[in-house]
Design a protein around this motif. Structure first.
Motif, PDB file in Angstrom:
ATOM      1  N   ASN A   2      38.222  31.439 -21.258  1.00  0.00           N
ATOM      2  CA  ASN A   2      39.203  31.921 -20.278  1.00  0.00           C
ATOM      3  C   ASN A   2      38.821  33.270 -19.694  1.00  0.00           C
ATOM      4  OD1 ASN A   2      40.696  29.660 -20.609  1.00  0.00           O
ATOM      5  ND2 ASN A   2      42.040  30.530 -22.179  1.00  0.00           N
ATOM      6  N   ASP A   3      37.833  33.913 -20.343  1.00  0.00           N
ATOM      7  CA  ASP A   3      37.461  35.245 -19.867  1.00  0.00           C
ATOM      8  C   ASP A   3      36.364  35.187 -18.803  1.00  0.00           C
ATOM      9  OD1 ASP A   3      35.624  34.245 -21.586  1.00  0.00           O
ATOM     10  OD2 ASP A   3      35.328  36.085 -22.759  1.00  0.00           O
ATOM     11  N   LEU A   4      36.165  34.023 -18.188  1.00  0.00           N
ATOM     12  CA  LEU A   4      35.189  33.909 -17.099  1.00  0.00           C
ATOM     13  C   LEU A   4      35.677  34.721 -15.905  1.00  0.00           C
ATOM     14  CD1 LEU A   4      34.402  30.064 -17.028  1.00  0.00           C
ATOM     15  CD2 LEU A   4      32.966  31.861 -17.963  1.00  0.00           C
ATOM     16  N   VAL A   5      34.756  35.372 -15.224  1.00  0.00           N
ATOM     17  CA  VAL A   5      35.091  36.099 -13.992  1.00  0.00           C
ATOM     18  C   VAL A   5      35.038  35.093 -12.835  1.00  0.00           C
ATOM     19  CG1 VAL A   5      34.330  37.890 -12.375  1.00  0.00           C
ATOM     20  CG2 VAL A   5      34.225  38.311 -14.840  1.00  0.00           C
ATOM     21  N   GLY A   6      36.143  34.921 -12.134  1.00  0.00           N
ATOM     22  CA  GLY A   6      36.201  33.974 -11.016  1.00  0.00           C
ATOM     23  C   GLY A   6      35.833  34.646  -9.700  1.00  0.00           C
ATOM     24  N   LEU A   7      34.918  34.039  -8.969  1.00  0.00           N
ATOM     25  CA  LEU A   7      34.511  34.580  -7.668  1.00  0.00           C
ATOM     26  C   LEU A   7      34.462  33.465  -6.634  1.00  0.00           C
ATOM     27  CD1 LEU A   7      31.485  36.879  -8.679  1.00  0.00           C
ATOM     28  CD2 LEU A   7      33.764  37.651  -8.001  1.00  0.00           C
ATOM     29  N   LYS A   8      34.930  33.776  -5.417  1.00  0.00           N
ATOM     30  CA  LYS A   8      34.815  32.822  -4.308  1.00  0.00           C
ATOM     31  C   LYS A   8      33.633  33.226  -3.445  1.00  0.00           C
ATOM     32  CE  LYS A   8      38.430  30.935  -2.220  1.00  0.00           C
ATOM     33  NZ  LYS A   8      39.709  30.756  -1.504  1.00  0.00           N
TER      34      LYS A   8
END
Length: 287
Positions: A2-8
């Motif tokens: 859950n600690d993934l960094v989300g990027l678009k």
């Protein structure tokens, strides 16, 4: 996880960006703690600049000249790396049934461009400059994307449309337009840029993101069936894919190219697309 960094991430739906697609599909970004959402942006560099402005994307893979101009004119973003080190070969396309046979015939013509500040507009300036035409006489018709460009040519709303020549080749075969020549960028063609707030917050992760995509590009270049993969995914002829792959190099080692930006800034200034003041301290602004 859950600690993934989300990027678009936004980029054109073209063969240049296959390393991103493959790395996402292979879970390579997740391995370094990133959750990447890829967004196809058919409107090109102009659309991505709006996306960075409006914060609808965090990262963009866009044309060197377009992002350089946008940042120097106030876009709150940083260039983190040159992505494709080879130049872009822009096809010069004209209406299929027109009398236009050579570049000289376009001197007073109207150019279809995807958006203001887009590569299709900037390269029209480069073409005019190379031909020795006054650049302040250029006329433009904003058409949104490649389909708008084809429509503008078919309906005599424009006499020329500049777009990456392999992407448009299927349309020349369908007689939707005619290719007469090409104009080549005087710099490495694609960069990876990121909003400044994202850059400051996730600097280390962004470096890892670049390393993943650079490595995937290097791997892809020597993949056994890569010609077939690109041909199938992007509806291109195998012979064209082969030529394109031979002409195209990515930034496999993540090398910096400061002189390329000096050249880009000099060109933008020469063409009157940025002011002397905007070009001051360009290195601090861009990186």
């Amino acid at each position: 996880m859950n600690d993934l960094v989300g990027l678009k991430v936004g980029g054109v739906p073209e063969h240049f960006n296959l390393p991103w697609r493959l790395a996402i599909e292979d879970g390579k970004f997740r391995e370094v703690g990133l959750r990447l959402h890829w967004e196809d942006m058919g409107g090109g560099t102009g659309q991505m600049i709006r996306g960075l402005e409006q914060k609808s994307i965090d990262v963009a893979v866009l044309l060197t000249e377009g992002i350089t101009k946008a940042i120097l004119q106030g876009l709150d973003a940083k260039i983190i790396q040159v992505y494709v080190t080879s130049p872009l070969r822009w096809g010069i396309h004209v209406p299929y049934h027109s009398d236009i046979q050579k570049v000289e015939d376009l001197k007073d013509g109207t150019y279809a461009i995807s958006r203001s500040g887009s590569g299709s507009q900037l390269m029209a300036y480069v073409l005019a400059d190379q031909q020795g035409w006054p650049t302040d006489n250029l006329k433009f018709n904003v058409i949104g994307d490649v389909y708008g460009g084809l429509w503008a040519l078919e309906n005599n709303e424009a006499q020329a449309f500049l777009w990456e020549k392999y992407t448009t080749h299927p349309y020349t075969e369908q007689k939707k337009c005619r290719y007469i020549d090409e104009v080549v960028t005087p710099w490495p063609c694609f960069c990876i840029a990121v909003r400044t707030d994202v850059y400051e917050k996730h600097f280390d992760k962004l470096k890892e993101m670049c390393e993943v995509v650079n490595h995937k590009a290097e791997e892809m270049k020597t993949m056994e069936n890569i010609i077939d993969v690109i041909s199938w995914r992007y509806n291109l002829r195998s012979s064209h894919v082969q030529s394109w792959l031979n002409e195209t190099e990515w930034n496999y080692k993540g090398i910096e190219y400061p002189l390329a930006f000096e050249k880009t800034v000099r060109y933008l200034k020469k063409l009157g697309l940025i002011t002397e003041e905007e070009s001051t301290d360009f290195r601090e602004k861009l990186f």
